[in-house]
Motif scaffolding. Sequence first.
Motif, PDB file in Angstrom:
ATOM      1  N   ALA A  44      36.217  53.170   2.000  1.00  0.00           N
ATOM      2  CA  ALA A  44      36.600  53.645   3.334  1.00  0.00           C
ATOM      3  C   ALA A  44      36.514  52.509   4.349  1.00  0.00           C
ATOM      4  N   ASP A  45      35.506  51.654   4.204  1.00  0.00           N
ATOM      5  CA  ASP A  45      35.383  50.498   5.103  1.00  0.00           C
ATOM      6  C   ASP A  45      36.589  49.574   4.981  1.00  0.00           C
ATOM      7  N   ILE A  46      37.028  49.329   3.749  1.00  0.00           N
ATOM      8  CA  ILE A  46      38.199  48.477   3.540  1.00  0.00           C
ATOM      9  C   ILE A  46      39.427  49.127   4.172  1.00  0.00           C
ATOM     10  N   ALA A  47      39.569  50.435   3.995  1.00  0.00           N
ATOM     11  CA  ALA A  47      40.710  51.150   4.577  1.00  0.00           C
ATOM     12  C   ALA A  47      40.690  51.080   6.105  1.00  0.00           C
ATOM     13  N   GLU A  48      39.498  50.934   6.683  1.00  0.00           N
ATOM     14  CA  GLU A  48      39.369  50.876   8.134  1.00  0.00           C
ATOM     15  C   GLU A  48      39.368  49.448   8.666  1.00  0.00           C
ATOM     16  N   GLY A  49      39.629  48.476   7.765  1.00  0.00           N
ATOM     17  CA  GLY A  49      39.783  47.109   8.225  1.00  0.00           C
ATOM     18  C   GLY A  49      38.595  46.199   8.026  1.00  0.00           C
ATOM     19  N   ALA A  50      37.633  46.593   7.216  1.00  0.00           N
ATOM     20  CA  ALA A  50      36.475  45.725   6.963  1.00  0.00           C
ATOM     21  C   ALA A  50      36.923  44.479   6.199  1.00  0.00           C
ATOM     22  N   ASN A  51      36.096  43.469   6.233  1.00  0.00           N
ATOM     23  CA  ASN A  51      36.412  42.223   5.538  1.00  0.00           C
ATOM     24  C   ASN A  51      36.276  42.458   4.039  1.00  0.00           C
ATOM     25  N   TYR A  52      37.405  42.491   3.353  1.00  0.00           N
ATOM     26  CA  TYR A  52      37.403  42.793   1.931  1.00  0.00           C
ATOM     27  C   TYR A  52      36.771  41.684   1.096  1.00  0.00           C
ATOM     28  N   ASP A  53      36.793  40.434   1.604  1.00  0.00           N
ATOM     29  CA  ASP A  53      36.110  39.346   0.884  1.00  0.00           C
ATOM     30  C   ASP A  53      34.603  39.592   0.825  1.00  0.00           C
ATOM     31  N   ASP A  54      34.045  40.058   1.929  1.00  0.00           N
ATOM     32  CA  ASP A  54      32.607  40.350   1.947  1.00  0.00           C
ATOM     33  C   ASP A  54      32.253  41.442   0.935  1.00  0.00           C
ATOM     34  N   ILE A  55      33.090  42.456   0.872  1.00  0.00           N
ATOM     35  CA  ILE A  55      32.812  43.558  -0.051  1.00  0.00           C
ATOM     36  C   ILE A  55      32.977  43.091  -1.495  1.00  0.00           C
ATOM     37  N   ARG A  56      33.991  42.277  -1.777  1.00  0.00           N
ATOM     38  CA  ARG A  56      34.183  41.743  -3.125  1.00  0.00           C
ATOM     39  C   ARG A  56      32.993  40.878  -3.526  1.00  0.00           C
ATOM     40  N   LEU A  57      32.548  40.015  -2.618  1.00  0.00           N
ATOM     41  CA  LEU A  57      31.398  39.156  -2.920  1.00  0.00           C
ATOM     42  C   LEU A  57      30.127  39.985  -3.147  1.00  0.00           C
ATOM     43  N   ALA A  58      29.957  41.021  -2.355  1.00  0.00           N
ATOM     44  CA  ALA A  58      28.793  41.900  -2.545  1.00  0.00           C
ATOM     45  C   ALA A  58      28.883  42.622  -3.887  1.00  0.00           C
ATOM     46  N   LEU A  59      30.083  43.022  -4.273  1.00  0.00           N
ATOM     47  CA  LEU A  59      30.275  43.673  -5.566  1.00  0.00           C
ATOM     48  C   LEU A  59      29.937  42.712  -6.704  1.00  0.00           C
ATOM     49  N   GLN A  60      30.373  41.465  -6.566  1.00  0.00           N
ATOM     50  CA  GLN A  60      30.053  40.475  -7.592  1.00  0.00           C
ATOM     51  C   GLN A  60      28.551  40.198  -7.640  1.00  0.00           C
ATOM     52  N   ALA A  61      27.931  40.026  -6.490  1.00  0.00           N
ATOM     53  CA  ALA A  61      26.506  39.705  -6.430  1.00  0.00           C
ATOM     54  C   ALA A  61      25.644  40.845  -6.957  1.00  0.00           C
ATOM     55  N   SER A  62      26.116  42.076  -6.801  1.00  0.00           N
ATOM     56  CA  SER A  62      25.325  43.224  -7.245  1.00  0.00           C
ATOM     57  C   SER A  62      25.235  43.337  -8.757  1.00  0.00           C
ATOM     58  N   GLN A  63      26.156  42.683  -9.463  1.00  0.00           N
ATOM     59  CA  GLN A  63      26.192  42.743 -10.930  1.00  0.00           C
ATOM     60  C   GLN A  63      26.394  44.167 -11.430  1.00  0.00           C
ATOM     61  N   VAL A  64      27.065  45.008 -10.641  1.00  0.00           N
ATOM     62  CA  VAL A  64      27.246  46.397 -11.028  1.00  0.00           C
ATOM     63  C   VAL A  64      28.217  46.540 -12.206  1.00  0.00           C
ATOM     64  N   VAL A  65      29.253  45.712 -12.251  1.00  0.00           N
ATOM     65  CA  VAL A  65      30.215  45.828 -13.358  1.00  0.00           C
ATOM     66  C   VAL A  65      29.571  45.432 -14.687  1.00  0.00           C
ATOM     67  N   PRO A  66      28.843  44.303 -14.769  1.00  0.00           N
ATOM     68  CA  PRO A  66      28.166  44.010 -16.035  1.00  0.00           C
ATOM     69  C   PRO A  66      27.133  45.080 -16.420  1.00  0.00           C
ATOM     70  N   ALA A  67      26.458  45.643 -15.434  1.00  0.00           N
ATOM     71  CA  ALA A  67      25.488  46.702 -15.727  1.00  0.00           C
ATOM     72  C   ALA A  67      26.195  47.941 -16.270  1.00  0.00           C
ATOM     73  N   LEU A  68      27.342  48.274 -15.680  1.00  0.00           N
ATOM     74  CA  LEU A  68      28.124  49.414 -16.168  1.00  0.00           C
ATOM     75  C   LEU A  68      28.640  49.132 -17.573  1.00  0.00           C
ATOM     76  N   HIS A  69      29.023  47.880 -17.827  1.00  0.00           N
ATOM     77  CA  HIS A  69      29.442  47.493 -19.171  1.00  0.00           C
ATOM     78  C   HIS A  69      28.298  47.702 -20.162  1.00  0.00           C
ATOM     79  N   GLY A  70      27.106  47.241 -19.814  1.00  0.00           N
ATOM     80  CA  GLY A  70      25.951  47.405 -20.694  1.00  0.00           C
ATOM     81  C   GLY A  70      25.630  48.862 -20.965  1.00  0.00           C
ATOM     82  N   LEU A  71      25.714  49.690 -19.931  1.00  0.00           N
ATOM     83  CA  LEU A  71      25.465  51.120 -20.100  1.00  0.00           C
ATOM     84  C   LEU A  71      26.504  51.741 -21.018  1.00  0.00           C
ATOM     85  N   THR A  72      27.749  51.344 -20.854  1.00  0.00           N
ATOM     86  CA  THR A  72      28.821  51.886 -21.685  1.00  0.00           C
ATOM     87  C   THR A  72      28.642  51.476 -23.144  1.00  0.00           C
TER      88      THR A  72
END
Length: 183
Positions: A115-143
């Motif tokens: 929703a933040d991206i849809a409202e004009g938030a800085n998408y680079d910041d959100i992408r970097l936060a997503l990368q830093a959170s390691q959520v995708v590798p964690a989801l991979h491990g869970l899967t």
Amino acid sequence: MTEIQHLNSADSRGRALRARQHITHGLRLLGDHIGTVAIVVAGAGVAARIVNSIVEFAPVLNVTDGMAALLILAVWGAALLVKGFAYDIADRIDPDLRDGDDLWDATKVFQANAADIAEGANYDDIRLALQASQVVPALHGLTVLLRNAYAQDGEMEEASALSDTAALLRAVAESMGQVALSE
């Protein structure tokens, strides 16, 4: 004796779960149809008032036009309150909605970021936060763990689907600059 007690407690948990599901369903039905009930009640009141003005069978129905309008608004307002409470309570007790509360909370965070991206938030910041959170590798491990658990139980169809999902998650993680993941 322990097994019997365990089976009984599991059975009572199953009944409690079904009861909560039925109550949730009933509350949502109430929320869906309370507007119709309010319209019927207001319509019946208007019809009774009209009939009473002709026949004069009940002195309690002798209300002014302003009072009649207030009563109709009060009925509608009460219906809106009941609708809000019914949906809120149903959302709070719905056992199917909150399976895995921690995962539900994570989903809410992802939806807020979208929703933040849809409202004009800085998408680079959100992408970097997503990368830093390691959520995708964690989801991979869970899967991968889920896939292995299904495979151990002999549920090969589920294991195969989760294997495909794990491969896709590995590709997503690698495309986001995460380290190469192992299966």
